[in-house]
Design a protein around this motif. Structure first.
Motif, PDB file in Angstrom:
ATOM      1  N   PHE A  20      -2.310  -2.570   3.009  1.00 30.73           N
ATOM      2  CA  PHE A  20      -2.591  -1.316   2.298  1.00 30.73           C
ATOM      3  C   PHE A  20      -1.789  -0.964   0.940  1.00 30.73           C
ATOM      4  CE2 PHE A  20      -3.395  -1.090   7.121  1.00 30.73           C
ATOM      5  CZ  PHE A  20      -4.504  -0.148   7.031  1.00 30.73           C
ATOM      6  N   THR A  21      -0.693  -1.847   0.746  1.00 35.76           N
ATOM      7  CA  THR A  21      -0.066  -1.454  -0.548  1.00 35.76           C
ATOM      8  C   THR A  21      -0.769  -2.165  -1.769  1.00 35.76           C
ATOM      9  OG1 THR A  21       1.881  -1.492   0.636  1.00 35.76           O
ATOM     10  CG2 THR A  21       2.155  -1.621  -1.738  1.00 35.76           C
ATOM     11  N   GLN A  22      -1.060  -1.098  -2.660  1.00 34.59           N
ATOM     12  CA  GLN A  22      -1.663  -1.837  -4.105  1.00 34.59           C
ATOM     13  C   GLN A  22      -0.586  -2.378  -4.804  1.00 34.59           C
ATOM     14  OE1 GLN A  22      -3.713   1.358  -6.120  1.00 34.59           O
ATOM     15  NE2 GLN A  22      -5.427  -0.180  -6.333  1.00 34.59           N
ATOM     16  N   GLU A  23      -0.815  -3.748  -5.440  1.00 35.71           N
ATOM     17  CA  GLU A  23       0.125  -4.385  -6.183  1.00 35.71           C
ATOM     18  C   GLU A  23      -0.188  -3.778  -7.593  1.00 35.71           C
ATOM     19  OE1 GLU A  23      -0.052  -8.198  -4.920  1.00 35.71           O
ATOM     20  OE2 GLU A  23       0.960  -7.829  -2.968  1.00 35.71           O
ATOM     21  N   SER A  24      -1.264  -3.613  -8.017  1.00 36.77           N
ATOM     22  CA  SER A  24      -1.719  -3.302  -9.142  1.00 36.77           C
ATOM     23  C   SER A  24      -3.249  -2.421  -9.153  1.00 36.77           C
ATOM     24  CB  SER A  24      -1.795  -4.590 -10.135  1.00 36.77           C
ATOM     25  OG  SER A  24      -3.108  -5.215  -9.740  1.00 36.77           O
ATOM     26  N   PRO A  25      -3.308  -1.697 -10.134  1.00 39.12           N
ATOM     27  CA  PRO A  25      -4.435  -0.734 -10.178  1.00 39.12           C
ATOM     28  C   PRO A  25      -5.950  -1.535  -9.886  1.00 39.12           C
ATOM     29  CG  PRO A  25      -3.232  -0.204 -11.948  1.00 39.12           C
ATOM     30  CD  PRO A  25      -2.759  -1.524 -11.548  1.00 39.12           C
TER      31      PRO A  25
END
Length: 195
Positions: A20-25
């Motif tokens: 669920f966590t976005q590491e980059s846009p």
């Protein structure tokens, strides 16, 4: 107050991270598809793999399904370059040496006709002079990129990988990007099983 457990199955599309966590846009994650709070993926599928994912907030079940000690079945449809011969199929069945590790025996079936699958975006690369084949592979372990490493070790690189089942849970009826809650009977089977 007793915690109410949630169980979701999701058809993960190609190019989506199993988190669920976005590491980059530029990364697409589970949060772009699933708006249910406090559920977490059981295991993972690589960003370039597709198919069935189970998400839950049931920690003990999550542990049991993720722990290699419990060896539950996972079935994949795998498109490979070239057509594996009986010797290659037998090696996949009995175990392949990958990264100083011998894989456990697996169930392997070569499709005689291409299975019906959804279109992939982007499509796989096609080489006019190299035929492709589809395999059904059922494993009881989940080493990192194991299916891809197994087929590559025998000279049949994986072009597309779709997980179609985890134990008795099936992908049937879900299009890429769709999810649903498990039925009561699926939950009962999941909770009573030893997977």
């Amino acid at each position: 107050m007793t915690k109410e457990f949630k169980y979701i199955i999701f058809h993960k599309p190609y190019g989506v991270l199993s988190q669920f966590t976005q590491e980059s846009p530029q990364h697409i994650t589970l949060k772009d598809y699933i708006d249910v709070p406090d559920v977490y993926p059981v295991g993972r599928l690589d960003w370039d793999s597709e198919g069935l994912m189970l998400l839950t907030n049931n920690g003990p079940l999550q542990h049991r399904l993720s722990n290699p000690r419990f060896g539950h079945q996972r079935t994949y449809w795998v498109q490979v370059e070239r057509i594996p011969d009986p010797e290659a199929i037998n090696k996949l069945c009995t175990g392949v040496e990958i990264q100083n590790y011998r894989t456990r025996p697996a169930q392997i079936r070569l499709f005689l006709e291409e299975p019906t699958v959804s279109e992939r975006n982007p499509p796989i690369r096609v080489r006019k002079n190299i035929p492709t084949a589809w395999l059904e592979m059922t494993l009881t372990e989940g080493k990192n990129r194991q299916v891809r490493r197994m087929t590559a070790a025998l000279g049949f690189p994986t072009l597309r990988l779709i997980r179609i089942s985890i134990a008795h849970l099936q992908l049937k009826g879900l299009q890429p990007g769709e999810w649903r809650n498990l039925t009561q009977s699926e939950i009962k089977d999941l909770e009573k099983s030893r997977i």
